[in-house]
Design a protein around this motif. Structure first.
Motif, PDB file in Angstrom:
ATOM      1  N   SER A  17      37.870  53.997  29.329  1.00 25.01           N
ATOM      2  CA  SER A  17      38.556  52.710  29.427  1.00 25.01           C
ATOM      3  C   SER A  17      39.925  52.758  28.761  1.00 25.01           C
ATOM      4  O   SER A  17      40.879  52.132  29.241  1.00 25.01           O
ATOM      5  CB  SER A  17      37.693  51.605  28.797  1.00 25.01           C
ATOM      6  OG  SER A  17      36.481  51.451  29.508  1.00 25.01           O
ATOM      7  N   THR A  18      40.042  53.489  27.662  1.00 26.51           N
ATOM      8  CA  THR A  18      41.340  53.654  27.010  1.00 26.51           C
ATOM      9  C   THR A  18      42.318  54.349  27.945  1.00 26.51           C
ATOM     10  O   THR A  18      43.497  53.967  28.034  1.00 26.51           O
ATOM     11  CB  THR A  18      41.190  54.464  25.709  1.00 26.51           C
ATOM     12  OG1 THR A  18      40.277  53.785  24.829  1.00 26.51           O
ATOM     13  CG2 THR A  18      42.533  54.625  25.009  1.00 26.51           C
ATOM     14  N   LEU A  19      41.838  55.357  28.663  1.00 25.20           N
ATOM     15  CA  LEU A  19      42.692  56.049  29.631  1.00 25.20           C
ATOM     16  C   LEU A  19      43.117  55.102  30.736  1.00 25.20           C
ATOM     17  O   LEU A  19      44.303  55.072  31.121  1.00 25.20           O
ATOM     18  CB  LEU A  19      41.943  57.244  30.229  1.00 25.20           C
ATOM     19  CG  LEU A  19      42.649  57.958  31.385  1.00 25.20           C
ATOM     20  CD1 LEU A  19      43.981  58.556  30.924  1.00 25.20           C
ATOM     21  CD2 LEU A  19      41.758  59.032  31.993  1.00 25.20           C
ATOM     22  N   LEU A  20      42.189  54.331  31.268  1.00 30.51           N
ATOM     23  CA  LEU A  20      42.519  53.398  32.347  1.00 30.51           C
ATOM     24  C   LEU A  20      43.606  52.426  31.910  1.00 30.51           C
ATOM     25  O   LEU A  20      44.599  52.219  32.619  1.00 30.51           O
ATOM     26  CB  LEU A  20      41.269  52.636  32.786  1.00 30.51           C
ATOM     27  CG  LEU A  20      41.459  51.657  33.944  1.00 30.51           C
ATOM     28  CD1 LEU A  20      41.742  52.402  35.234  1.00 30.51           C
ATOM     29  CD2 LEU A  20      40.229  50.766  34.113  1.00 30.51           C
ATOM     30  N   ASN A  21      43.437  51.825  30.742  1.00 29.68           N
ATOM     31  CA  ASN A  21      44.437  50.872  30.248  1.00 29.68           C
ATOM     32  C   ASN A  21      45.796  51.531  30.046  1.00 29.68           C
ATOM     33  O   ASN A  21      46.840  50.941  30.350  1.00 29.68           O
ATOM     34  CB  ASN A  21      43.967  50.248  28.932  1.00 29.68           C
ATOM     35  CG  ASN A  21      42.780  49.315  29.102  1.00 29.68           C
ATOM     36  OD1 ASN A  21      42.537  48.800  30.191  1.00 29.68           O
ATOM     37  ND2 ASN A  21      42.036  49.099  28.037  1.00 29.68           N
ATOM     38  N   ALA A  22      45.783  52.755  29.540  1.00 27.47           N
ATOM     39  CA  ALA A  22      47.044  53.469  29.305  1.00 27.47           C
ATOM     40  C   ALA A  22      47.756  53.777  30.619  1.00 27.47           C
ATOM     41  O   ALA A  22      48.983  53.671  30.713  1.00 27.47           O
ATOM     42  CB  ALA A  22      46.776  54.758  28.530  1.00 27.47           C
ATOM     43  N   LEU A  23      47.005  54.157  31.645  1.00 27.68           N
ATOM     44  CA  LEU A  23      47.602  54.476  32.938  1.00 27.68           C
ATOM     45  C   LEU A  23      48.141  53.232  33.639  1.00 27.68           C
ATOM     46  O   LEU A  23      49.214  53.261  34.251  1.00 27.68           O
ATOM     47  CB  LEU A  23      46.573  55.160  33.837  1.00 27.68           C
ATOM     48  CG  LEU A  23      46.160  56.591  33.445  1.00 27.68           C
ATOM     49  CD1 LEU A  23      44.931  57.019  34.227  1.00 27.68           C
ATOM     50  CD2 LEU A  23      47.314  57.562  33.674  1.00 27.68           C
ATOM     51  N   ILE A  24      47.402  52.126  33.540  1.00 32.35           N
ATOM     52  CA  ILE A  24      47.798  50.888  34.210  1.00 32.35           C
ATOM     53  C   ILE A  24      48.951  50.212  33.476  1.00 32.35           C
ATOM     54  O   ILE A  24      49.811  49.572  34.081  1.00 32.35           O
ATOM     55  CB  ILE A  24      46.602  49.912  34.308  1.00 32.35           C
ATOM     56  CG1 ILE A  24      45.421  50.584  35.001  1.00 32.35           C
ATOM     57  CG2 ILE A  24      46.994  48.641  35.052  1.00 32.35           C
ATOM     58  CD1 ILE A  24      45.707  51.139  36.358  1.00 32.35           C
ATOM     59  N   GLY A  25      48.954  50.334  32.149  1.00 26.88           N
ATOM     60  CA  GLY A  25      49.952  49.622  31.352  1.00 26.88           C
ATOM     61  C   GLY A  25      49.555  48.192  31.086  1.00 26.88           C
ATOM     62  O   GLY A  25      50.367  47.386  30.611  1.00 26.88           O
ATOM     63  N   GLU A  26      48.324  47.836  31.381  1.00 26.13           N
ATOM     64  CA  GLU A  26      47.778  46.508  31.131  1.00 26.13           C
ATOM     65  C   GLU A  26      46.353  46.675  30.613  1.00 26.13           C
ATOM     66  O   GLU A  26      45.676  47.665  30.928  1.00 26.13           O
ATOM     67  CB  GLU A  26      47.732  45.662  32.416  1.00 26.13           C
ATOM     68  CG  GLU A  26      49.083  45.398  33.048  1.00 26.13           C
ATOM     69  CD  GLU A  26      49.852  44.301  32.339  1.00 26.13           C
ATOM     70  OE1 GLU A  26      49.261  43.609  31.482  1.00 26.13           O
ATOM     71  OE2 GLU A  26      51.052  44.132  32.648  1.00 26.13           O
ATOM     72  N   LYS A  27      45.893  45.697  29.840  1.00 23.53           N
ATOM     73  CA  LYS A  27      44.523  45.754  29.349  1.00 23.53           C
ATOM     74  C   LYS A  27      43.600  45.134  30.392  1.00 23.53           C
ATOM     75  O   LYS A  27      43.492  43.921  30.498  1.00 23.53           O
ATOM     76  CB  LYS A  27      44.391  45.002  28.021  1.00 23.53           C
ATOM     77  CG  LYS A  27      42.984  45.098  27.421  1.00 23.53           C
ATOM     78  CD  LYS A  27      42.931  44.449  26.062  1.00 23.53           C
ATOM     79  CE  LYS A  27      41.552  44.557  25.454  1.00 23.53           C
ATOM     80  NZ  LYS A  27      41.485  43.975  24.098  1.00 23.53           N
ATOM     81  N   ILE A  28      42.931  45.984  31.166  1.00 25.37           N
ATOM     82  CA  ILE A  28      41.995  45.487  32.172  1.00 25.37           C
ATOM     83  C   ILE A  28      40.564  45.918  31.872  1.00 25.37           C
ATOM     84  O   ILE A  28      39.632  45.505  32.564  1.00 25.37           O
ATOM     85  CB  ILE A  28      42.386  45.942  33.588  1.00 25.37           C
ATOM     86  CG1 ILE A  28      42.307  47.460  33.719  1.00 25.37           C
ATOM     87  CG2 ILE A  28      43.777  45.446  33.946  1.00 25.37           C
ATOM     88  CD1 ILE A  28      42.477  47.949  35.131  1.00 25.37           C
ATOM     89  N   ALA A  29      40.378  46.749  30.848  1.00 22.91           N
ATOM     90  CA  ALA A  29      39.037  47.175  30.444  1.00 22.91           C
ATOM     91  C   ALA A  29      38.928  47.027  28.934  1.00 22.91           C
ATOM     92  O   ALA A  29      39.821  47.450  28.199  1.00 22.91           O
ATOM     93  CB  ALA A  29      38.789  48.624  30.856  1.00 22.91           C
ATOM     94  N   ILE A  30      37.849  46.410  28.478  1.00 28.05           N
ATOM     95  CA  ILE A  30      37.683  46.217  27.043  1.00 28.05           C
ATOM     96  C   ILE A  30      37.310  47.544  26.396  1.00 28.05           C
ATOM     97  O   ILE A  30      36.746  48.436  27.029  1.00 28.05           O
ATOM     98  CB  ILE A  30      36.636  45.135  26.723  1.00 28.05           C
ATOM     99  CG1 ILE A  30      35.236  45.542  27.216  1.00 28.05           C
ATOM    100  CG2 ILE A  30      37.061  43.814  27.332  1.00 28.05           C
ATOM    101  CD1 ILE A  30      34.143  44.562  26.774  1.00 28.05           C
TER     102      ILE A  30
END
Length: 374
Positions: A17-30
């Motif tokens: 989830s940390t990777l996902l948020n970093a790639l998106i540039g938005e917090k979409i996963a807690i």
């Protein structure tokens, strides 16, 4: 242009989830340090512009719950989310926590045969794994089984390299590369955003040519009301301990979106932000858990609500009035019907088939179908 779906697979707390948020540039996963924080598939969309020597691309990343052997009905539902993410994908990222695997497997003290005596000569010690190492070894084997039959490129993504010595990485890469013919092996630090550009470039090389699956400005497929429920659950994970986080579920019952405010404040200043009214229920399994969630004089529930409200206001860009309730639903993790009802996709399907009267009586399924960037 290239486009496709990239499923992120790994054991709990690997940093998916940390990777996902970093790639998106938005917090979409807690995110929390507790295992099984993610319970649903979460899609995040990355739009990569064309550059010299590089195609434009739209990459749809699919975050998944941590891979584990299921025990409860909730666990089985979470693993079903993993299996479904592996069915429709172009590339799979297998994420490893470098800090967890940087040392050789742990072993207990040597075990010597009780029959060995002074006159029997030297006896070779029999070494065995500690219970923790044995459990982790089985979990690793379970993860590897999931990727063995995949017919798509699988990347080995070694995360948290900032927490280990560089000299530990090569043995780790060699150990896991011997288990599967990975298309690429990429060390990263999701928290430091180290190695993410390399990861994106390699993914684009392997993605098929195609068109966008989502509008260019969209960065997730999740409705805002699900994101709100997750932000509330994140605060529960961060502010409670022991069994409470795992026995808690959050359902948004009311999500009243305000009309846009166009009238300017007196003196020409900025208009006051509109107010979004949200009512949510926190479910737990026992009265003792309810007492912990409420706290003395309601202090814990107020603390959870205040912190969650700030996060929700940042997400929605409005003021938020947040009302929380705690309800005991005994053994809900073993109820297939209840667990299925937590899936926001099912909630949207129920809304689509509901009558206008039903919609008015059940505002919990209101909200936008996707969050977009204005």
């Amino acid at each position: 242009m290239r486009s496709g779906f990239v499923s992120i697979l790994g054991r709990p707390n690997a940093g998916k989830s940390t990777l996902l948020n970093a790639l998106i540039g938005e917090k979409i996963a807690i995110v929390s340090n507790k295992p099984q924080t993610t319970r649903n598939r979460i899609q995040g969309i990355v739009e990569v512009p064309a550059r010299k020597g590089r195609n434009a691309a739209q990459i749809v990343f699919v975050d998944t719950p941590g891979v584990h052997r299921p025990g409860s009905q909730l666990d089985r539902r979470m693993m079903q989310e993993v299996y479904e993410a592996l069915e429709s994908r172009d590339i799979v990222l297998l994420m490893l926590d470098a800090s967890r695997h940087s040392e050789p497997p742990e072993v207990s003290a040597p075990v010597v045969s009780a029959e060995a005596g002074a006159t029997s000569g030297p006896v070779s010690p029999r070494r065995k794994q500690s219970p923790r190492a044995e459990r982790e070894s089985k979990e690793d084997a379970f993860v590897m089984q999931l990727i063995q039959k995949l017919d798509c490129p699988v990347f080995l993504v070694i995360n948290k390299i900032d927490l280990v010595l560089r000299s530990k990485l090569l043995p780790l890469i060699e150990r896991f590369s011997a288990l599967h013919p990975f298309a690429e092996v990429i060390p990263i630090s999701a928290t430091k955003k180290d190695g993410l550009d390399t990861l994106l470039m390699k993914l684009i090389e392997y993605l098929p040519k195609g068109e966008r699956y989502f509008p260019k400005e969209q960065f997730t497929d999740q409705p805002e009301r699900f994101l709100v429920a997750e932000l509330i659950r994140e605060r529960i994970l961060l502010e409670t301990g022991e069994e409470v986080p795992y026995a808690s579920a959050v359902v948004v019952e009311r999500f009243e979106e305000p009309e846009p405010v166009v009238k300017r404040a007196r003196g020409g200043g900025a208009a006051k932000l509109p107010l979004t009214r949200i009512s949510a229920v926190i479910y737990c399994e026992r009265s003792g858990q309810k007492a912990i969630l409420i706290g003395k004089g309601g202090s814990k529930l107020k603390s959870i609500g205040a912190a969650a409200r700030k996060e929700i206001e940042s997400l929605l860009g409005t003021r938020v009035y947040l009302e929380l309730h705690v309800i005991v639903e005994e053994n809900w993790r073993e109820s297939k019907g209840f667990v299925d009802s937590l899936d926001w996709r099912k909630q949207l399907e129920d809304l689509a088939s509901a009558t206008p009267k039903d919609k008015a009586a059940a505002p919990s399924v209101r909200g936008k179908a996707a969050k977009t960037v204005s």
